[in-house]
Design an enzyme around this catalytic site. Structure first.
Site, short mmCIF file in Angstrom:
data_model
loop_
_atom_site.label_atom_id
_atom_site.label_comp_id
_atom_site.label_asym_id
_atom_site.label_seq_id
_atom_site.Cartn_x
_atom_site.Cartn_y
_atom_site.Cartn_z
N ARG A 58 0.82 -1.21 0.00
CA ARG A 58 0.00 0.00 0.00
C ARG A 58 0.85 1.26 0.00
NH1 ARG A 58 -4.87 -2.51 2.48
NH2 ARG A 58 -6.59 -1.04 2.49
N ARG A 110 -21.74 -2.11 1.95
CA ARG A 110 -21.01 -3.39 2.08
C ARG A 110 -21.29 -4.07 3.42
NH1 ARG A 110 -14.59 -3.91 1.04
NH2 ARG A 110 -14.36 -2.60 2.89
N ARG A 158 -18.33 -3.47 8.51
CA ARG A 158 -17.01 -3.16 9.06
C ARG A 158 -17.05 -1.76 9.67
NH1 ARG A 158 -12.34 -4.53 4.72
NH2 ARG A 158 -11.57 -2.58 5.56
P1 AMP Z 1 -8.39 -3.59 4.01
O1 AMP Z 1 -9.18 -4.74 4.54
O2 AMP Z 1 -7.37 -4.03 3.00
O3 AMP Z 1 -9.27 -2.47 3.49
O4 AMP Z 1 -7.56 -2.99 5.24
C1 AMP Z 1 -8.21 -2.47 6.37
C2 AMP Z 1 -7.25 -1.58 7.15
O5 AMP Z 1 -6.13 -2.37 7.59
C3 AMP Z 1 -6.64 -0.44 6.37
O6 AMP Z 1 -7.49 0.71 6.34
C4 AMP Z 1 -5.36 -0.18 7.17
O7 AMP Z 1 -5.64 0.49 8.38
C5 AMP Z 1 -4.93 -1.60 7.52
N1 AMP Z 1 -4.07 -2.20 6.47
C6 AMP Z 1 -4.36 -3.26 5.66
N2 AMP Z 1 -3.35 -3.51 4.82
C7 AMP Z 1 -2.40 -2.57 5.08
C8 AMP Z 1 -1.13 -2.29 4.52
N3 AMP Z 1 -0.63 -3.01 3.49
N4 AMP Z 1 -0.42 -1.25 5.04
C9 AMP Z 1 -0.89 -0.52 6.06
N5 AMP Z 1 -2.09 -0.72 6.62
C10 AMP Z 1 -2.85 -1.75 6.14
#
Ligand code: AMP
Length: 207
Positions: free
Chosen positions: A88, A127, A154
């Site tokens: 990310r 969602r 979520r």
């Molecule tokens: P997601 O399910 O991929 O939308 O991730 C949910 C949350 O987890 C994000 O908003 C971040 O706070 C954290 N997160 C997930 N993947 C990453 C990553 N690669 N780097 C930093 N934070 C992450």
């Protein structure tokens, strides 16, 4: 097959990852799922990550990179993997490339799902996820259509947090599209279409 899935929150990464792992029998590495599991289990990692996740901020690179490095040591990733929600940041992308180099592996494709931000805001507002099997549905699903489990929203899909997540995406993650284009690995896919059409396009670029 080793794939990176890129795209804003709500672009459909989780939905397409679920279909891709079934199609290619490869491992699913979702840093969001790993972090949510740690939050739920109230581990030290989870306690640290929660404060960032609740605000829609990124968890620090060092933490997330460590998680992915560990996950890539696991046997099931040898047959291939999908990285969903990682990298990310450019720091994460460079660390991934270094780690894969050390493991004698590489990325075969970076698939970027593009969806207009208005569409994303509406998608995330509606969602819902299944608590039992992780199925990703909408507010129209009173219960999980797959396993009849309970559907929930979520906490970071709340409107204000979504806006911050989209800002963070634009600033920190969108530049990775050019990073992977420069490495000649990028496949741009229009994600604002029915799930099966998007999936068919992804499969054809991977073929
Ligand atoms: P997601 O399910 O991929 O939308 O991730 C949910 C949350 O987890 C994000 O908003 C971040 O706070 C954290 N997160 C997930 N993947 C990453 C990553 N690669 N780097 C930093 N934070 C992450």
């Amino acid at each position: 097959m080793n794939i990176v899935l890129l795209g804003a929150p709500g672009a459909g990464k989780g939905t397409q990852a679920a279909k891709l792992i079934a199609e290619y029998d490869i491992a699913h590495i979702s840093t969001g799922d790993i972090l949510r599991a740690a939050v739920k289990a109230e581990t030290p990692l989870g306690l640290e990550a929660k404060s960032y996740m609740d605000k829609g901020e990124l968890v620090p690179d060092t933490v997330v990179i460590g998680l992915v490095k560990e996950r890539l040591q696991e046997k099931d990733t040898e047959k291939g993997f999908i990285l969903d929600g990682f990298p990310r940041t450019t720091t994460q992308a460079v660390a991934l490339s270094t780690e894969l180099g050390e493991l004698g592996r590489n990325i075969d494709a970076a698939v970027a799902l593009t969806v207009d931000s208005e569409v994303i805001v509406n998608r995330l507002a509606s969602r819902r996820l299944c608590r039992a099997c992780g199925y990703i549905g909408t507010a129209d699903d009173a219960q999980c259509p797959k396993c009849s489990g309970e559907m929930y929203q979520r906490p970071d899909d709340a409107k204000d947090t979504v806006r911050n997540r989209l800002d963070v995406y634009e600033k920190s993650t969108a530049p990775l599209i050019e990073y992977y284009r420069g490495a000649d690995l990028l496949a741009d896919i229009d994600g604002d279409r029915p799930v099966d059409e998007v999936f068919a396009d992804i499969k054809s670029v991977l073929a």
